[in-house]
Scaffold this motif. Structure first.
Motif: not given
Ligand SMILES: C[S@@+](CC[C@H](N)C(=O)[O-])C[C@H]1O[C@@H](n2cnc3c(N)ncnc32)[C@H](O)[C@@H]1O
Length: 320
Positions: A193-198, A235-237, A257-262, A275-277
């Motif tokens: 679904f997100l792939s369709f966003r602007y 980067q994402d999970l 692959a990266h957890n953004f809390f690290g 974007h939308s994080i």
């Molecule tokens: C609302 S989506 C936005 C995705 C993308 N930026 C977009 O606009 O289409 C939030 C993203 O954050 C990722 N995410 C959630 N927790 C995360 C974490 N701890 N580390 C990295 N990515 C994470 C989710 O897997 C998801 O892809």
């Protein structure tokens, strides 16, 4: 101009009237929504909220699963024919089609007679825009049902504990992302679904898209800058990055692959893009995500770019 002429003028307007002028199209949408609010009576507004929209949503979901959108074509067919070709009860098929026609999702061309339109054709693809409807069933319905009771139970306290968000009590896992780990099909619906966003596009030679999903924004950036030496990092999970590997992204996009809390492994980027994080997290977690990026950045050079929908203080100040 009298009301009749005004209405006739309105019916000539559609998306094509604005060409590439996206801001003009958004401005017209806001005007039209304001017009609906001025014209609707309170009873009509509530009916739209509680009957029309939910019913349309469940009709689209059911029609997709029945194969109803696939059965429609540009040749007019009646509800009975469409029902027979999908194996459904023709009476039920007719009832659903009438609802879809009322919602402008299929086109009614005679009594109980329908053809496909652009939107219903788009809904045929289960992985396409239809994935948004399935996503709502995955995690939205329970929230609509249970969030008011949750807030009542907690004495209307603003939820701010990232370790125990309302989602945990409503859906049963600590977050969306945990839920997606246990339900890969739901994750696929969400990211399809997100792939369709602007898309966000800016000319920057190096960008790390933090929590970038399956890479939609970076792909648009790569297409826009047409520079295969620009280093772009998605980067994402881990499970999301595995999904992104199937996306045939341009070769200059690295997947990490990266957890953004690290600690951020990609240091000194020109831009870190989110974007939308941040809207998914309470202020303390949002602060941590940004602090880690600040630590990774090069002073005076790195920018942190945020793209979020932000509610203005007054609704009337919404900008297209
Ligand atoms: C609302 S989506 C936005 C995705 C993308 N930026 C977009 O606009 O289409 C939030 C993203 O954050 C990722 N995410 C959630 N927790 C995360 C974490 N701890 N580390 C990295 N990515 C994470 C989710 O897997 C998801 O892809």
């Amino acid at each position: 101009m009298n009301a009749k002429d005004t209405i006739a003028g309105l019916s000539d307007i559609d998306r094509a009237s604005f060409g590439e002028n996206e801001s003009g199209r958004m401005q017209a949408l806001l005007e039209v929504r304001a017009l609906v609010e001025r014209l609707e009576k309170p009873w009509e507004t509530v009916v739209r909220m509680v009957w029309t929209q939910p019913t349309l949503l469940l009709t689209v979901k059911t029609a997709s699963e029945m194969g109803l959108f696939a059965a429609l074509s540009s040749t007019p067919q009646d509800g009975k024919q469409i029902g027979h070709s999908t194996g459904a009860d023709p009476i039920l098929a007719s009832r659903l089609l009438r609802m879809l026609a009322a919602g402008a999702i299929v086109q009614e061309v005679g009594v109980d007679t329908y053809i496909a339109c652009d939107f219903s054709r788009a809904l045929r693809d289960r992985q396409g825009i239809m994935s948004g409807i399935h996503h709502f069933w995955d995690v939205g319905v329970q929230q609509v049902e249970k969030l008011p009771a949750y807030l009542r139970r907690t004495g209307y306290k603003n939820p701010s504990d990232a370790a125990h968000p309302p989602f945990e009590s409503i859906v049963g896992t600590s977050s969306y992302w945990e839920y997606f780990n246990e339900h890969p099909e739901a994750r696929a619906n969400f990211h399809n679904f997100l792939s369709f966003r602007y898309a966000w596009v800016r000319r920057r030679p190096l960008c790390v898209d933090v929590g970038g999903g399956k890479g939609r924004d970076l792909k648009h950036l790569a297409d826009a800058i047409q520079d295969d030496k620009a280093r772009l990092v998605l980067q994402d999970l881990h499970p999301v990055i595995e999904e992104a590997k199937k996306e045939q992204l341009p070769p200059q996009i690295e997947l990490l692959a990266h957890n953004f809390f690290g600690a951020q492994p990609c240091r000194g980027a020109r831009a870190y893009f989110l974007h939308s994080i941040l809207h998914d997290w309470p202020a303390s977690e949002a602060h941590k995500i940004l602090t880690l990026l600040k630590e990774a950045g090069k002073p005076g050079y790195t920018k942190i770019l945020l793209l979020e929908a932000v509610m203005p203080d007054r609704i009337k100040d919404i900008e297209p």
